[in-house]
Design a protein around this motif. Structure first.
Motif, mmCIF file in Angstrom:
data_model
loop_
_atom_site.group_PDB
_atom_site.id
_atom_site.type_symbol
_atom_site.label_atom_id
_atom_site.label_comp_id
_atom_site.label_asym_id
_atom_site.label_seq_id
_atom_site.Cartn_x
_atom_site.Cartn_y
_atom_site.Cartn_z
ATOM 1 N N VAL A 77 -33.272 -50.531 58.699
ATOM 2 C CA VAL A 77 -33.403 -50.912 60.349
ATOM 3 C C VAL A 77 -34.812 -50.662 60.911
ATOM 4 C CG1 VAL A 77 -31.576 -51.462 62.034
ATOM 5 C CG2 VAL A 77 -30.873 -51.308 59.929
ATOM 6 N N HIS A 78 -34.921 -49.297 60.601
ATOM 7 C CA HIS A 78 -35.683 -48.487 61.891
ATOM 8 C C HIS A 78 -37.036 -49.686 62.193
ATOM 9 C CE1 HIS A 78 -33.935 -46.170 65.420
ATOM 10 N NE2 HIS A 78 -32.549 -46.147 64.135
ATOM 11 N N ARG A 79 -37.524 -49.628 60.556
ATOM 12 C CA ARG A 79 -38.827 -49.872 59.936
ATOM 13 C C ARG A 79 -38.771 -51.928 60.254
ATOM 14 N NH1 ARG A 79 -37.954 -46.502 55.779
ATOM 15 N NH2 ARG A 79 -36.961 -47.736 54.572
ATOM 16 N N ALA A 80 -37.691 -52.747 59.983
ATOM 17 C CA ALA A 80 -37.474 -53.787 60.734
ATOM 18 C C ALA A 80 -37.416 -54.174 61.219
ATOM 19 C CB ALA A 80 -36.553 -54.736 59.972
ATOM 20 N N ALA A 81 -36.541 -53.260 62.507
ATOM 21 C CA ALA A 81 -37.094 -53.331 63.592
ATOM 22 C C ALA A 81 -38.778 -53.285 63.998
ATOM 23 C CB ALA A 81 -35.923 -52.811 64.781
ATOM 24 N N ASP A 82 -39.277 -52.053 64.062
ATOM 25 C CA ASP A 82 -40.377 -51.753 63.909
ATOM 26 C C ASP A 82 -41.701 -52.491 64.049
ATOM 27 O OD1 ASP A 82 -42.222 -50.408 65.752
ATOM 28 O OD2 ASP A 82 -43.072 -50.004 63.454
ATOM 29 N N GLU A 83 -41.600 -53.776 63.224
ATOM 30 C CA GLU A 83 -42.018 -54.980 62.429
ATOM 31 C C GLU A 83 -42.040 -55.695 63.427
ATOM 32 O OE1 GLU A 83 -40.526 -54.962 58.609
ATOM 33 O OE2 GLU A 83 -42.244 -53.263 57.561
ATOM 34 N N THR A 84 -40.935 -56.154 64.270
ATOM 35 C CA THR A 84 -40.402 -57.012 64.443
ATOM 36 C C THR A 84 -40.507 -56.630 66.490
ATOM 37 O OG1 THR A 84 -38.228 -56.835 64.812
ATOM 38 C CG2 THR A 84 -39.273 -58.605 63.349
ATOM 39 N N GLY A 85 -41.335 -55.382 66.723
ATOM 40 C CA GLY A 85 -41.663 -55.185 67.971
ATOM 41 C C GLY A 85 -40.841 -54.626 68.623
ATOM 42 N N TRP A 86 -39.755 -54.399 68.571
ATOM 43 C CA TRP A 86 -38.055 -53.682 69.059
ATOM 44 C C TRP A 86 -38.161 -52.249 68.498
ATOM 45 C CZ3 TRP A 86 -36.970 -56.126 72.684
ATOM 46 C CH2 TRP A 86 -36.858 -58.088 72.863
ATOM 47 N N ASP A 87 -37.741 -51.892 69.489
ATOM 48 C CA ASP A 87 -37.267 -50.332 69.891
ATOM 49 C C ASP A 87 -35.956 -49.798 69.735
ATOM 50 O OD1 ASP A 87 -37.825 -47.516 69.990
ATOM 51 O OD2 ASP A 87 -38.724 -47.367 71.409
ATOM 52 N N ARG A 126 -32.428 -59.754 59.128
ATOM 53 C CA ARG A 126 -33.245 -60.983 57.819
ATOM 54 C C ARG A 126 -33.369 -60.308 57.513
ATOM 55 N NH1 ARG A 126 -31.942 -65.536 62.187
ATOM 56 N NH2 ARG A 126 -34.546 -65.335 62.397
ATOM 57 N N SER A 127 -34.056 -59.594 57.664
ATOM 58 C CA SER A 127 -34.970 -58.595 57.107
ATOM 59 C C SER A 127 -34.481 -58.446 55.175
ATOM 60 C CB SER A 127 -35.666 -57.188 57.774
ATOM 61 O OG SER A 127 -36.441 -56.681 56.904
ATOM 62 N N GLU A 128 -36.341 -58.586 54.757
ATOM 63 C CA GLU A 128 -35.403 -58.327 53.055
ATOM 64 C C GLU A 128 -35.221 -57.105 53.039
ATOM 65 O OE1 GLU A 128 -38.000 -60.155 50.546
ATOM 66 O OE2 GLU A 128 -36.679 -62.548 51.367
ATOM 67 N N SER A 129 -35.861 -56.094 53.505
ATOM 68 C CA SER A 129 -35.956 -54.774 53.750
ATOM 69 C C SER A 129 -34.340 -53.656 53.334
ATOM 70 C CB SER A 129 -37.244 -53.574 53.922
ATOM 71 O OG SER A 129 -36.937 -53.580 55.288
ATOM 72 N N ILE A 130 -33.467 -54.528 54.394
ATOM 73 C CA ILE A 130 -32.526 -54.036 54.014
ATOM 74 C C ILE A 130 -30.728 -54.050 54.094
ATOM 75 C CG2 ILE A 130 -30.567 -54.424 55.816
ATOM 76 C CD1 ILE A 130 -32.001 -55.176 58.324
ATOM 77 N N ARG A 131 -31.088 -53.382 52.833
ATOM 78 C CA ARG A 131 -30.066 -53.563 51.482
ATOM 79 C C ARG A 131 -28.806 -53.278 51.963
ATOM 80 N NH1 ARG A 131 -35.108 -53.127 47.293
ATOM 81 N NH2 ARG A 131 -36.216 -55.089 47.984
ATOM 82 N N SER A 132 -27.820 -53.194 50.489
ATOM 83 C CA SER A 132 -26.677 -52.425 50.098
ATOM 84 C C SER A 132 -25.283 -52.315 52.043
ATOM 85 C CB SER A 132 -27.337 -50.839 50.761
ATOM 86 O OG SER A 132 -27.572 -49.915 48.952
ATOM 87 N N VAL A 133 -25.882 -53.791 52.216
ATOM 88 C CA VAL A 133 -25.277 -54.118 53.267
ATOM 89 C C VAL A 133 -24.087 -55.095 53.243
ATOM 90 C CG1 VAL A 133 -24.898 -54.400 55.921
ATOM 91 C CG2 VAL A 133 -26.664 -53.139 55.504
ATOM 92 N N ASP A 134 -22.968 -54.525 53.755
ATOM 93 C CA ASP A 134 -21.520 -55.457 53.216
ATOM 94 C C ASP A 134 -21.464 -56.508 53.942
ATOM 95 O OD1 ASP A 134 -18.730 -56.734 53.407
ATOM 96 O OD2 ASP A 134 -19.294 -56.250 51.311
ATOM 97 N N HIS A 135 -21.747 -56.208 55.498
ATOM 98 C CA HIS A 135 -21.760 -57.273 56.189
ATOM 99 C C HIS A 135 -22.248 -56.554 58.071
ATOM 100 C CE1 HIS A 135 -17.708 -55.736 56.823
ATOM 101 N NE2 HIS A 135 -17.642 -56.542 57.864
ATOM 102 N N THR A 136 -22.581 -57.241 58.631
ATOM 103 C CA THR A 136 -22.226 -56.701 59.900
ATOM 104 C C THR A 136 -22.138 -57.512 61.651
ATOM 105 O OG1 THR A 136 -24.420 -58.390 60.420
ATOM 106 C CG2 THR A 136 -24.963 -55.941 59.325
#
Length: 246
Positions: A77-87, A126-136
């Motif tokens: 999640v942190h990587r996906a957020a960083d890729e979209t410009g969010w800290d 929506r990042s495909e790198s975030i896996r093993s999540v049932d729901h948010t």
């Protein structure tokens, strides 16, 4: 009991940043909003340290698959957020609505910066790198965003004294310290704290610095929250267990 419950809510606070210069002294407002809504979750404490010291932020709670690793999901999640410009930063479940916490107590909760929206959070999810999540669950939450400042000629010694005493760890979980040539700032962003806990934290910094300490907002940018105008949280429906025999 109230103090113990409040302490339990703030055991694991993540993330920190620094800013220059001490803020003006802030005093508690006259009419805090108070509501106790559940035996679990965000039992809103007496909050008079509000205005710019309380912020409305977007948080995402992750309900993981049974065998998922929380640490792996958190890093993704942190990587996906960083890729979209969010800290983003990790925060404990105590920032969430009590009704949501009746549904689940998530292992991973992410807090977005104050200018992020739920739409921005959805783009990260929506990042495909975030896996093993049932729901948010994505929701707006209230957090304390505090800076406790004191003047001292020995800021490093004051920081060591704060850390050695350990009271701020009990109150905040994790926190940040920022040193100035003639002062120290303690920085906290996390679940709302009751007035007594804020005042205990100020007293801790005062003892460490050996001079008067004041509390104010972590930053003067953006919009704060007047807690006297906040609606009371909805009561959590009581769940009555049922029993059946076959």
């Amino acid at each position: 009991m109230r103090r113990a419950a409040a302490l339990a809510v703030v055991l694991l606070i993540a993330g920190c940043s620094s800013a220059a210069g001490p803020p003006a002294t802030y005093r508690p407002s006259e009419a805090p909003a108070v509501a106790t809504v559940s035996d679990v979750g965000n039992e809103r404490p007496d909050v008079s340290y509000d205005g710019l010291m309380v912020r409305r932020r977007v948080a995402v709670a992750f309900h993981l698959h049974r065998d998922a690793s929380a640490s792996v999901v958190r890093r993704a999640v942190h990587r996906a957020a960083d890729e979209t410009g969010w800290d983003v930063r990790d925060v404990p479940p105590g920032v969430l609505d009590a009704t949501l916490l009746e549904h689940l107590v998530p292992e991973v909760v992410i807090l977005f910066p104050q200018n992020a929206t739920t739409i921005d959070a959805d783009r990260v999810l929506r990042s495909e790198s975030i896996r093993s999540v049932d729901h948010t669950h994505t929701e707006e939450v209230l957090v304390h965003d505090l800076r406790i400042s004191a003047r001292t000629e020995r800021p490093r010694a004051a920081r060591r004294a704060v850390d050695r005493e350990g009271i701020l760890t009990d109150l905040f979980g994790r926190y940040a310290t920022s040193l100035r040539p003639h002062g120290i700032d303690v920085l906290y962003t996390g679940p709302l704290l009751g007035n007594e806990l804020v005042e205990d934290a100020v007293e801790t910094v005062r003892r460490a610095a050996g001079s008067a300490a004041s509390v104010g907002p972590r930053t003067d940018r953006g919009a704060g929250v007047d807690m006297s105008k906040e609606p009371r949280p909805d009561p959590v429906p009581e769940v009555i267990p049922t029993h059946s025999s076959h």
